[in-house]
Design an enzyme around this catalytic site. Structure first.
Site, PDB file in Angstrom:
ATOM      1  N   GLU A 149      10.588   2.270  -5.069  1.00  0.00           N
ATOM      2  CA  GLU A 149      10.221   0.819  -5.075  1.00  0.00           C
ATOM      3  C   GLU A 149      10.133   0.093  -6.351  1.00  0.00           C
ATOM      4  O   GLU A 149       9.928   0.746  -7.578  1.00  0.00           O
ATOM      5  CB  GLU A 149       8.750   0.441  -4.316  1.00  0.00           C
ATOM      6  CG  GLU A 149       8.970   1.048  -2.918  1.00  0.00           C
ATOM      7  CD  GLU A 149       7.501   1.029  -2.260  1.00  0.00           C
ATOM      8  OE1 GLU A 149       7.714   0.813  -1.020  1.00  0.00           O
ATOM      9  OE2 GLU A 149       6.447   1.111  -3.005  1.00  0.00           O
ATOM     10  N   CYS A 163       8.722  -4.505 -12.242  1.00  0.00           N
ATOM     11  CA  CYS A 163       8.064  -3.309 -12.468  1.00  0.00           C
ATOM     12  C   CYS A 163       8.930  -2.230 -12.019  1.00  0.00           C
ATOM     13  O   CYS A 163       9.493  -2.349 -10.710  1.00  0.00           O
ATOM     14  CB  CYS A 163       6.638  -3.163 -11.632  1.00  0.00           C
ATOM     15  SG  CYS A 163       5.577  -1.972 -11.671  1.00  0.00           S
ATOM     16  N   CYS A 174       5.384  11.518  -7.752  1.00  0.00           N
ATOM     17  CA  CYS A 174       4.780  12.001  -9.239  1.00  0.00           C
ATOM     18  C   CYS A 174       4.178  13.070  -8.985  1.00  0.00           C
ATOM     19  O   CYS A 174       3.545  13.385  -8.114  1.00  0.00           O
ATOM     20  CB  CYS A 174       3.722  10.488  -9.577  1.00  0.00           C
ATOM     21  SG  CYS A 174       3.256  10.580 -11.181  1.00  0.00           S
ATOM     22  N   CYS A 214      -2.644  11.542  -9.144  1.00  0.00           N
ATOM     23  CA  CYS A 214      -4.139  10.479  -9.369  1.00  0.00           C
ATOM     24  C   CYS A 214      -4.438  10.192  -8.065  1.00  0.00           C
ATOM     25  O   CYS A 214      -3.817   9.832  -7.143  1.00  0.00           O
ATOM     26  CB  CYS A 214      -3.700   9.336 -10.395  1.00  0.00           C
ATOM     27  SG  CYS A 214      -3.073   9.394 -11.887  1.00  0.00           S
ATOM     28  N   CYS A 222      -3.983   6.886  -6.234  1.00  0.00           N
ATOM     29  CA  CYS A 222      -2.720   5.995  -6.287  1.00  0.00           C
ATOM     30  C   CYS A 222      -1.857   6.501  -5.151  1.00  0.00           C
ATOM     31  O   CYS A 222      -1.726   7.914  -4.722  1.00  0.00           O
ATOM     32  CB  CYS A 222      -2.051   6.533  -7.522  1.00  0.00           C
ATOM     33  SG  CYS A 222      -0.256   6.213  -7.794  1.00  0.00           S
ATOM     34  N   SER A 239       4.548   2.511 -19.370  1.00  0.00           N
ATOM     35  CA  SER A 239       2.994   2.985 -18.975  1.00  0.00           C
ATOM     36  C   SER A 239       2.996   4.410 -18.665  1.00  0.00           C
ATOM     37  O   SER A 239       3.562   4.725 -18.072  1.00  0.00           O
ATOM     38  CB  SER A 239       2.561   1.999 -17.964  1.00  0.00           C
ATOM     39  OG  SER A 239       1.362   2.450 -17.428  1.00  0.00           O
ATOM     40  N   CYS A 269      -0.618  -3.151  -7.676  1.00  0.00           N
ATOM     41  CA  CYS A 269      -0.677  -1.696  -8.226  1.00  0.00           C
ATOM     42  C   CYS A 269      -1.269  -0.919  -7.524  1.00  0.00           C
ATOM     43  O   CYS A 269      -1.948  -0.877  -6.846  1.00  0.00           O
ATOM     44  CB  CYS A 269      -1.664  -2.097  -9.387  1.00  0.00           C
ATOM     45  SG  CYS A 269      -0.783  -2.575 -10.949  1.00  0.00           S
TER      46      CYS A 269
HETATM   47  S1  SF4 Z   1      -1.075   6.337 -11.190  1.00  0.00           S
HETATM   48 FE1  SF4 Z   1       0.863   6.693 -12.135  1.00  0.00          FE
HETATM   49  S2  SF4 Z   1       0.769   8.805 -13.217  1.00  0.00           S
HETATM   50 FE2  SF4 Z   1      -1.064   8.589 -11.653  1.00  0.00          FE
HETATM   51  S3  SF4 Z   1       0.005   9.501  -9.829  1.00  0.00           S
HETATM   52 FE3  SF4 Z   1       0.248   7.259  -9.642  1.00  0.00          FE
HETATM   53  S4  SF4 Z   1       2.502   6.873 -10.377  1.00  0.00           S
HETATM   54 FE4  SF4 Z   1       1.646   9.091 -11.061  1.00  0.00          FE
END
Ligand code: SF4
Length: 350
Positions: A89, A102, A109, A113, A116, A188, A332
């Site tokens: 995306e 963005c 990933c 985290c 997320c 980032s 976000c």
């Molecule tokens: S916040 Fe960033 S580094 Fe952490 S899991 Fe999501 S995409 Fe990955």
């Protein structure tokens, strides 16, 4: 060869290897990135023979768009197909004085985290340079408004896909391509310490760091990469990153999770940490954007305000990120381009 993913130097090498003069690379860069050409036939100032050779051996291929959604607030989100059932995306956030794109760097990933949405979906693969710069290429040529800023804050940890990300950054900065200034391109990172050092040498753009916690104990949970690169090592690498001018500050991103990391004590500890480590910085607070089964909550507004006020009183420039595009899951932490979106589109087309 997909020429979209070649940096200026790589494109020059490619042209020279074909017996062409180096200036052909500049012409190609301008056609591809500034004028948005996707067919060599459009490149009227190139010799016919050269164009015919390009038609045979090369292509300009951005990732295919699966979905294009516009939020009530004007935020726009594209879902791109990156093959084998993977989708990524890209989000454009229009504001009166700028337009920020963005960009994603990985399908999924590995950092995982827990707050997320991308982190929850696991890791599929690294994007290629063409897939990374292809997001900007696409946005630049379909939007009415210019893309003035790029943030590598979409899906993925950009510094864990370093070899593909750096040529994409170089294209963003190149005068013959997108010509953005270093201050308007931001990487980032969750804190991949050795790659922060390499980025300082190879392509020192603006740096944002996902801090999210003032202690190793809490950060080990919220940003699991912290177990490998704890706060002390991270802060040292940031000091090194800031050392040569003109890099003058780090932006710390801090997602506020109700009852987890959002108390006044946490804010005081954050201020103590960066003062002790002497990091010149700004803070960008991100009230958590909920997604299904996240297990976290957004803090009430007075708590968010109090956290920001404490950091401001401690002398830090602090902003609270306005939530944009949450009606299209573009805010976000909400990006999770999975294949279900593609299935939906296919069904609708039928
Ligand atoms: S916040 Fe960033 S580094 Fe952490 S899991 Fe999501 S995409 Fe990955």
């Amino acid at each position: 060869m997909n020429l979209l993913g070649l940096s200026a130097s790589a494109l020059t090498e490619w042209c020279v290897a074909r017996g062409e003069k180096p200036f052909r690379a500049r012409q190609l860069l301008k056609w591809i990135h500034q004028r948005g050409a996707s067919a060599f036939g459009e490149m009227t100032d190139l010799a016919k023979e050269f164009r015919a050779g390009l038609d045979t051996d090369a292509e300009i291929r951005p990732p295919e768009v699966l979905q294009d959604n516009v939020s009530e607030d004007g935020t726009r989100k594209w879902l791109f197909d990156v093959g084998n059932g993977n989708a990524i995306e890209t989000v454009f956030i229009p504001e009166t004085d700028r337009g920020t794109l963005c960009i994603s760097s990985q399908a999924g990933c590995t950092v995982a985290c827990p707050f997320c949405s991308t982190g929850r979906q696991g890791f599929n693969r690294n994007l290629t340079t063409a897939e990374i710069i292809g997001q900007l290429w696409w946005a630049r040529h379909v939007l009415d408004q210019p893309v003035s800023n790029v943030v590598m804050m979409g899906m993925g940890e950009p510094l864990l896909n370093y070899d593909a990300v750096v040529p994409a950054l170089q294209l963003m900065l190149a005068d013959d391509a997108y010509g953005l200034s270093r201050r308007k391109v931001t990487v980032s990172t969750s804190g991949v310490v050795p790659m922060i050092d390499r980025l300082a040498r190879d392509c020192p753009v603006s740096l944002a760091v996902s801090l999210h916690a003032p202690t190793d104990a809490l950060r080990d949970v919220l940003v699991p990469l912290n177990k490998k690169y704890p706060l002390k090592d991270l802060m040292s690498s940031l000091r090194r990153y800031l050392d040569p001018a003109p890099r003058d500050f780090i932006t710390f991103e801090y997602v506020l999770l109700d009852g987890v990391n959002d108390s006044i004590e946490h804010a005081k500890a954050v201020a103590r940490l960066v003062k002790h480590e002497e990091i010149s910085c700004k803070f960008n607070l991100i009230p958590f954007n909920p997604f299904p089964n996240s297990g976290y909550r957004k803090p009430a507004w007075p708590k968010t305000r109090a956290f920001a006020d404490l950091l401001t009183q401690e002398g830090f420039i602090t902003t609270i990120r306005k939530t944009r595009g949450d009606d299209i899951d573009a805010a976000c932490g909400q990006l999770a381009g999975d294949i279900q979106d593609r299935t939906r589109i296919t069904m609708r087309m039928k």
